[in-house]
Design an enzyme around this catalytic site. Structure first.
Site, PDB file in Angstrom:
ATOM      1  N   LYS A   1     -21.115 111.635 113.283  1.00  9.15           N
ATOM      2  CA  LYS A   1     -22.332 111.718 112.464  1.00  9.15           C
ATOM      3  C   LYS A   1     -22.400 112.997 111.626  1.00  9.15           C
ATOM      4  CE  LYS A   1     -25.558 108.661 114.823  1.00  9.15           C
ATOM      5  NZ  LYS A   1     -24.793 108.082 115.962  1.00  9.15           N
TER       6      LYS A   1
ATOM      7  N   GLU B   1     -35.049 110.337 110.428  1.00  5.84           N
ATOM      8  CA  GLU B   1     -35.645 109.649 111.569  1.00  5.84           C
ATOM      9  C   GLU B   1     -34.534 109.427 112.566  1.00  5.84           C
ATOM     10  OE1 GLU B   1     -33.268 106.800 110.899  1.00  5.84           O
ATOM     11  OE2 GLU B   1     -34.394 107.291 109.107  1.00  5.84           O
TER      12      GLU B   1
ATOM     13  N   SER C   1     -15.593 107.241 118.510  1.00  5.05           N
ATOM     14  CA  SER C   1     -16.631 107.772 117.614  1.00  5.05           C
ATOM     15  C   SER C   1     -17.379 108.967 118.190  1.00  5.05           C
ATOM     16  CB  SER C   1     -17.611 106.655 117.240  1.00  5.05           C
ATOM     17  OG  SER C   1     -18.106 106.016 118.399  1.00  5.05           O
TER      18      SER C   1
END
Ligand SMILES: *Cc1c(COP(=O)(O)O)cnc(C)c1O
Length: 394
Positions: free
Chosen positions: A90, A112, A379
């Site tokens: 991310k 968010e 990931s």
């Protein structure tokens, strides 16, 4: 067909677009123009590349999982996004969007978050760039994810509880959108996956495609690591999968497999398989596959893994599905947890539960993959999930 750019309405084939309130259209246009200019600017790339190297820790390694390969009868490689700063892919996106925020002359960021992973990655980028940061989070999620809430606060971010609706992610999305409508002159909204209205799905894919580009050059250069036969990645919103798939999409020699959450089992209706079980509709600003009832109402997703617990998916995945560029399957909570344990014990790597879904698909299909070179996009790391998995055995 792989599209480098969405069309002038922001569409990938039938999917994508910008279904947003009229008041946000100028901000989306401004963002698109800023992104296009930055992405064509060598100075922006130089600054981003330096941050990816020295701050994020790229390139992330490609590791040959020897013991598990032997057990499964395949040649398994792990692309180690779990070793990126903050423990997942991310950060690739939030650092790039943070840099873009500065370039647009804005000093405030909103985001968010559901489980808090994107919130932490955004808070990290804002601390790095000295940007004010507000993260909206459902009050129920705030209770469930106390550690990530504290992480964000440590990083100097204001976490605002959202008490409307069910107090979860979709209510936080609405709150963030309301804020953006009122603050768009000073504020950038950092979306955390290849979802949302144009230009987000395209821009976030461009920021994540470094994963697959690195993989290509890492494997090309090594006599011990031939071209992959199969690349596997978990699919929530779809950003890590798009990141590793993109440079291989349309490459006939490589099979691409996206793995969604089958949750408690597809037949129970409690799952997150938007591509496998959903149908086209408009969710969070774009036309895509989503879980919906006969009246077009969004259905709640379920997955043991917070990152896969989302009733939609990025529009470019919808396009890839229809075009057959990527195959999509799903894996249950139980199989993902078994894979979580297996990687921990055989390789000394505790994977994120999201990544464990990809591994579970590989384990289930190992017989058919015998002798193949298989790459899993690992990931993220599983530290965040250890307590949850431990509680399953109480
Ligand atoms: C958030 C997350 C995902 C799911 O998001 P995508 O946009 O589908 O990549 C997958 N793995 C990890 C480790 C995550 O934190």
């Amino acid at each position: 067909m792989r599209l480098d750019h969405p069309d002038d309405r922001g569409r990938f084939g039938d999917y994508g677009g910008a279904f947003a309130p009229e008041t946000l259209m100028p901000a989306l246009k401004e963002l698109e123009e800023a992104f296009v200019a930055a992405w064509a600017d060598d100075a922006f790339h130089a600054e981003l590349d330096a941050l990816l190297e020295h701050y994020v820790g790229r390139p992330t390694p490609v590791y040959h999982a020897g013991r598990l390969s032997e057990e499964l009868g395949i040649d398994l490689y792990l692309k180690r996004e779990d070793l990126a700063h903050t423990g997942a892919h991310k950060i690739n996106n939030t650092v790039a969007q943070g840099l873009l925020t500065k370039r647009m002359g804005k000093n405030r960021v909103i985001a968010e978050t559901g489980a808090g992973q994107h919130g932490v990655a955004t808070a990290t980028a804002c601390a790095l760039f000295g940007l004010d940061c507000v993260v909206y989070m459902g009050e129920k999620d705030i209770e469930r994810q106390a550690l990530n809430v504290y992480r964000m606060r440590l990083l100097g971010t204001e976490v605002i509880p959202v008490t409307t609706g069910t107090g979860t992610l979709k209510d936080a999305v609405s709150a963030a959108l309301r804020d953006w409508v009122a603050s768009v002159e000073t504020t950038h909204y950092i979306i955390g996956s290849v979802v949302g209205p144009h230009p987000f799905p395209w821009m976030v894919r461009e920021f994540q495609k470094v994963i697959g580009e690195e993989l290509r050059s890492q494997l090309d250069g090594s006599p011990h690591a031939p071209t992959p036969d199969v690349i596997v990645a978990p699919v929530g919103g779809g950003s890590n999968a798009m990141g590793i798939f993109y440079s291989y999409a349309g490459d006939d020699g490589v099979r691409l497999v996206g793995v969604e959450a089958a949750g408690l089992g597809i037949a129970t209706g409690k799952h997150g398989a938007s591509l496998g079980e959903g149908s086209p509709g408009v969710l969070h600003g774009s036309m895509t596959y989503m879980l919906q009832d006969d009246h077009g109402q969004v259905l709640e997703a379920h997955s043991i893994s917070a990152g896969l617990d989302y009733p939609g998916v990025g529009p470019e995945h919808a396009h890839f599905k229809d075009d057959g560029l990527v195959e999509y399957f799903s894996v249950t909570d139980d199989d993902a947890v078994a894979a979580f344990h297996r990687l921990s014990r055989t390789e000394g790597i505790i994977p994120a539960l999201e990544s464990a879904h990809g591994l579970a698909w590989i384990i289930a299909n190992a017989e058919h993959l015998e002798g193949s070179v298989v790459v899993l996009n690992l990931s993220g790391r599983g530290d965040k999930d250890v307590q949850q998995v431990a509680a399953l055995h109480d």
